[in-house]
Design a protein around this motif. Structure first.
Motif, PDB file in Angstrom:
ATOM      1  N   ASP A  62     -12.548  25.984  -8.616  1.00  0.00           N
ATOM      2  CA  ASP A  62     -12.909  24.983  -7.618  1.00  0.00           C
ATOM      3  C   ASP A  62     -11.722  24.054  -7.399  1.00  0.00           C
ATOM      4  N   LEU A  63     -11.088  24.198  -6.249  1.00  0.00           N
ATOM      5  CA  LEU A  63      -9.908  23.388  -5.918  1.00  0.00           C
ATOM      6  C   LEU A  63     -10.238  22.197  -5.036  1.00  0.00           C
ATOM      7  N   SER A  64     -11.515  21.945  -4.824  1.00  0.00           N
ATOM      8  CA  SER A  64     -11.888  20.904  -3.869  1.00  0.00           C
ATOM      9  C   SER A  64     -11.396  19.519  -4.255  1.00  0.00           C
TER      10      SER A  64
ATOM     11  N   GLU B 152      -8.722  20.635   1.126  1.00  0.00           N
ATOM     12  CA  GLU B 152      -9.052  19.849   2.321  1.00  0.00           C
ATOM     13  C   GLU B 152     -10.407  20.238   2.909  1.00  0.00           C
ATOM     14  N   PHE B 153     -10.643  21.532   3.035  1.00  0.00           N
ATOM     15  CA  PHE B 153     -11.841  21.996   3.730  1.00  0.00           C
ATOM     16  C   PHE B 153     -12.939  22.485   2.786  1.00  0.00           C
TER      17      PHE B 153
ATOM     18  N   THR C 126       0.891  26.692  -2.488  1.00  0.00           N
ATOM     19  CA  THR C 126       0.655  25.277  -2.203  1.00  0.00           C
ATOM     20  C   THR C 126      -0.124  25.120  -0.903  1.00  0.00           C
ATOM     21  N   ARG C 127       0.216  25.915   0.096  1.00  0.00           N
ATOM     22  CA  ARG C 127      -0.492  25.846   1.375  1.00  0.00           C
ATOM     23  C   ARG C 127      -1.962  26.242   1.196  1.00  0.00           C
ATOM     24  N   PHE C 128      -2.198  27.312   0.448  1.00  0.00           N
ATOM     25  CA  PHE C 128      -3.565  27.760   0.186  1.00  0.00           C
ATOM     26  C   PHE C 128      -4.358  26.678  -0.549  1.00  0.00           C
ATOM     27  N   ILE C 129      -3.783  26.088  -1.572  1.00  0.00           N
ATOM     28  CA  ILE C 129      -4.462  25.023  -2.337  1.00  0.00           C
ATOM     29  C   ILE C 129      -4.770  23.843  -1.422  1.00  0.00           C
ATOM     30  N   ASN C 130      -3.843  23.478  -0.559  1.00  0.00           N
ATOM     31  CA  ASN C 130      -4.076  22.364   0.359  1.00  0.00           C
ATOM     32  C   ASN C 130      -5.219  22.662   1.323  1.00  0.00           C
TER      33      ASN C 130
END
Length: 123
Positions: A111-113, A11-12, A3-7
């Protein structure tokens, strides 16, 4: 951890770009800021950038550095050995051919953007 990695990614949105891209942008802005108001945009995957570049630009020159410069010199040596002496190291089509050989168009990016994107929330 996931979850932290996805966030972080959403985000960036680094999409594989690192500090070297930031340095390139800063280098270009040094020259452009005296004649216009440059604003970085278009940080996306190569296949999208390539299509946009080829549709809206005239290729004039290619410059490579680091490992890409070495690969380009090796490719040029092969061309010269085969008798093709008319190609120059800065030929944009020659450089584009090298990049196309290096980039796998079939690679499936995750692509998680927009993973946490909510169109109902104003930014």
């Amino acid at each position: 951890m996931t979850t932290r990695f996805i966030n972080i990614v959403s985000e960036f949105s680094p999409i594989g770009h690192g500090q070297s891209l930031e340095q390139i942008v800063n280098y270009g802005e040094r020259y452009l800021k005296n004649i216009c108001s440059p604003h970085p945009e278009g940080f996306m995957h190569w296949n999208n950038l390539r299509d946009i570049m080829l549709e809206s630009s005239t290729l004039i020159e290619f410059h490579a550095w680091g490992v890409f410069s070495e690969l380009l010199a090796d490719k040029l040596a092969i061309e010269y050995e085969s008798g093709n002496h008319s190609i120059k190291l800065t030929d944009p089509n020659f450089g584009l051919d090298m990049i196309n050989e290096l980039v796998d168009d079939e690679y499936q990016f995750i692509d998680l953007s927009y993973f946490n994107y909510n169109p109902d929330i104003d930014l």
